[in-house]
Design an enzyme around this catalytic site. Structure first.
Site, mmCIF file in Angstrom:
data_model
loop_
_atom_site.group_PDB
_atom_site.id
_atom_site.type_symbol
_atom_site.label_atom_id
_atom_site.label_comp_id
_atom_site.label_asym_id
_atom_site.label_seq_id
_atom_site.Cartn_x
_atom_site.Cartn_y
_atom_site.Cartn_z
ATOM 1 N N GLY A 1 45.561 51.766 34.502
ATOM 2 C CA GLY A 1 46.378 51.888 34.949
ATOM 3 C C GLY A 1 47.166 50.778 32.702
ATOM 4 N N LYS B 1 51.894 41.251 48.396
ATOM 5 C CA LYS B 1 50.698 40.352 47.640
ATOM 6 C C LYS B 1 51.232 38.549 48.080
ATOM 7 C CE LYS B 1 50.956 43.184 43.631
ATOM 8 N NZ LYS B 1 49.087 43.960 43.422
ATOM 9 N N SER C 1 52.485 38.769 41.323
ATOM 10 C CA SER C 1 54.194 39.158 41.318
ATOM 11 C C SER C 1 55.117 38.508 41.670
ATOM 12 C CB SER C 1 54.019 40.356 41.777
ATOM 13 O OG SER C 1 55.965 40.615 41.424
ATOM 14 N N ALA C 2 55.732 38.177 40.665
ATOM 15 C CA ALA C 2 56.665 36.801 40.893
ATOM 16 C C ALA C 2 57.452 37.006 41.432
ATOM 17 C CB ALA C 2 57.757 36.985 39.423
ATOM 18 N N PHE D 1 55.153 38.338 35.776
ATOM 19 C CA PHE D 1 56.641 38.670 36.159
ATOM 20 C C PHE D 1 56.919 39.547 35.447
ATOM 21 C CE2 PHE D 1 58.530 34.321 37.487
ATOM 22 C CZ PHE D 1 57.434 33.431 38.043
ATOM 23 N N TYR E 1 56.143 45.839 49.922
ATOM 24 C CA TYR E 1 54.689 45.830 48.084
ATOM 25 C C TYR E 1 54.612 44.158 48.457
ATOM 26 C CZ TYR E 1 54.462 44.841 43.831
ATOM 27 O OH TYR E 1 54.398 44.135 42.386
HETATM 28 N N1 UFG Z 1 67.410 47.495 36.238
HETATM 29 C C1 UFG Z 1 68.699 48.238 35.701
HETATM 30 N N2 UFG Z 1 68.598 49.616 35.696
HETATM 31 C C2 UFG Z 1 67.526 50.022 35.436
HETATM 32 C C3 UFG Z 1 66.319 49.093 36.004
HETATM 33 C C4 UFG Z 1 66.044 48.145 36.289
HETATM 34 O O1 UFG Z 1 69.572 47.802 35.304
HETATM 35 O O2 UFG Z 1 67.012 51.032 35.510
HETATM 36 C C5 UFG Z 1 67.606 46.241 35.725
HETATM 37 C C6 UFG Z 1 67.273 45.585 37.247
HETATM 38 O O3 UFG Z 1 67.989 45.452 38.080
HETATM 39 C C7 UFG Z 1 66.670 43.925 37.082
HETATM 40 C C8 UFG Z 1 66.409 44.350 35.186
HETATM 41 O O4 UFG Z 1 66.601 45.783 35.546
HETATM 42 O O5 UFG Z 1 67.759 43.090 36.842
HETATM 43 C C9 UFG Z 1 64.542 44.518 35.783
HETATM 44 O O6 UFG Z 1 64.395 45.480 36.793
HETATM 45 P P1 UFG Z 1 63.341 45.903 37.193
HETATM 46 O O7 UFG Z 1 63.168 46.965 38.084
HETATM 47 O O8 UFG Z 1 62.418 46.378 35.639
HETATM 48 O O9 UFG Z 1 62.109 44.785 37.503
HETATM 49 P P2 UFG Z 1 62.096 43.762 38.925
HETATM 50 O O10 UFG Z 1 62.795 42.769 38.314
HETATM 51 O O11 UFG Z 1 63.107 44.557 39.469
HETATM 52 O O12 UFG Z 1 61.203 44.502 39.778
HETATM 53 C C10 UFG Z 1 59.502 43.371 38.800
HETATM 54 C C11 UFG Z 1 58.038 44.149 38.756
HETATM 55 C C12 UFG Z 1 58.031 44.437 40.456
HETATM 56 C C13 UFG Z 1 58.008 43.026 41.637
HETATM 57 C C14 UFG Z 1 59.858 42.568 41.025
HETATM 58 C C15 UFG Z 1 60.338 41.940 42.920
HETATM 59 O O13 UFG Z 1 58.501 45.597 38.489
HETATM 60 O O14 UFG Z 1 56.775 44.463 40.496
HETATM 61 O O15 UFG Z 1 60.435 43.072 39.833
HETATM 62 O O16 UFG Z 1 61.504 41.862 42.077
HETATM 63 F F1 UFG Z 1 58.159 43.679 42.404
#
Ligand code: UFG
Length: 341
Positions: free
Chosen positions: A13, A156, A127-128, A181, A152
């Site tokens: 992965g 964790k 995960s955070a 993070f 999910y």
């Molecule tokens: N975002 C966008 N557009 C997109 C995708 C994401 O604006 O197409 C924004 C989201 O709203 C967020 C930021 O980009 O504000 C980051 O989003 P991600 O999906 O990349 O990451 P997350 O912080 O949501 O996800 C991370 C980890 C997960 C975990 C999650 C918990 O990738 O494994 O935090 O909140 F579960």
């Protein structure tokens, strides 16, 4: 001294493959186990090419206790880094049992087989997400966890608790949970990187696919958050830096440096970066324009979360090194590599 061998479950992965490289570069032997349910052999080949080593690969599902036990019979690793898990937040809400069965059963198998075969050290990919919407920022390892908002996230938290209890009960087991993070970027060789199946759910793969013309337009989910520019803040950690955190965690355990049999470390940069900052940074570093628009908030997103990394800095002697610019350039180099751009 005998070389320590590390089993990397989920080593085909995204984070697992980068960690396998970092382990070999630090002088460890590595065995990769993966059932390729969300990855493919190209990542393993990439790891072999980067390291110049014929790293053993075993196609096994960690939920298949008997098959997994054979791996323990076959290889004499003293440490395990357990990445193998499902990780899509939205899918976990739609199919909770798939997530509970896979993520919990595979982890319980790892711990029980480690006991049966006398293997001592385990690093767990946490995960955070366990912090949820924290009351104070940045979050330290002592910041209370919030009730999980997805199956999910719940897996964790549950796996952290299983590891804590197992390390407390079993004298010969020690564990470290690394709370990641937001991992982004790719290896500088562009031979391994993140390869989501279908439409990317995470920000950086969506950005790189939009830049590559695979997606028409990036949606920025909300510009009305209580943050300086209205978009969410996250702590984006380079995947090669994150990989090195696993190496120092394994060394700490192998060298007997743990203060407790179960320890937790935040792995981030310590900086909150907004979605707009990330998008503009990507455009600037890679000298291109992204097609994007602001859309409504995505359900479940917290406005802001970033790490206090002082514990990892002092105890592990680890800190993030790559700049955000380097990381964003590597993400684009990887996308170009896989799309032949
Ligand atoms: N975002 C966008 N557009 C997109 C995708 C994401 O604006 O197409 C924004 C989201 O709203 C967020 C930021 O980009 O504000 C980051 O989003 P991600 O999906 O990349 O990451 P997350 O912080 O949501 O996800 C991370 C980890 C997960 C975990 C999650 C918990 O990738 O494994 O935090 O909140 F579960």
């Amino acid at each position: 001294m005998k070389k320590e061998c590390v089993l990397v479950s989920g080593g085909a992965g995204y984070i697992g493959s980068h960690t396998a490289v970092a382990l070999v570069e630090a002088g460890f032997d590595v065995v990769i186990a993966d059932n390729l349910s969300n990855s493919d052999m190209n990542a393993v080949e990439g790891v072999r090419r980067i390291t110049g080593r014929d790293i053993p690969f075993v196609n096994v599902d960690c939920c298949d206790t008997e098959a997994f036990a054979r791996l323990f019979e076959q290889y004499d690793f003293g440490s395990v880094i357990h990445f193998a898990a499902f990780k899509a937040v939205g899918e976990s809400v739609a199919e909770p049992m798939k997530y509970y069965r896979n993520n919990l059963l595979s982890f319980m198998n790892v711990i029980e087989l480690m006991r049966r075969y006398g293997r001592r050290n385990i690093v767990f990919s946490s995960s955070a997400t366990v912090y949820g919407e924290a009351d104070t920022l940045p979050v330290t390892e002592q910041t209370p966890r919030k009730p999980a908002t997805s199956p999910y996230g719940n897996t964790k938290q549950m796996c952290e608790d299983i590891l804590r209890d197992a390390c407390k009960a079993y004298d010969n087991l020690q564990g470290i949970a690394l709370r990641y993070f937001n991992p982004i970027g790719a290896h500088p060789s562009a031979l391994i990187g993140e390869l989501p199946r279908g439409v990317p759910q995470n920000l950086v793969p969506f950005i790189t696919q939009t830049a590559a013309g695979i997606r028409e337009c990036l949606s920025i989910f909300g510009d009305d958050y209580p943050t300086p520019d209205g978009s969410c803040l996250r702590d984006y950690i380079d995947v090669t830096d994150l990989a090195k955190a696993h190496v120092v965690a394994i060394k700490r355990m192998v060298e007997g440096g743990c203060k407790e049999s179960y320890e937790i470390f935040n792995i981030g940069t310590g900086n909150g970066v907004s979605v707009f900052e990330l998008v503009r940074g990507f455009e600037r570093v890679n000298n291109l324009k992204l097609n994007y628009r602001v859309t409504p908030r995505r359900a479940g997103d917290v406005p802001a979360v970033w790490a206090d990394t002082s514990l990892a800095n002092t105890e592990l002697g680890w800190r993030a090194e790559r700049t955000l610019d380097e990381t964003l350039a590597s993400a684009w180099a990887w996308e170009k590599h896989i799309r032949n751009i």
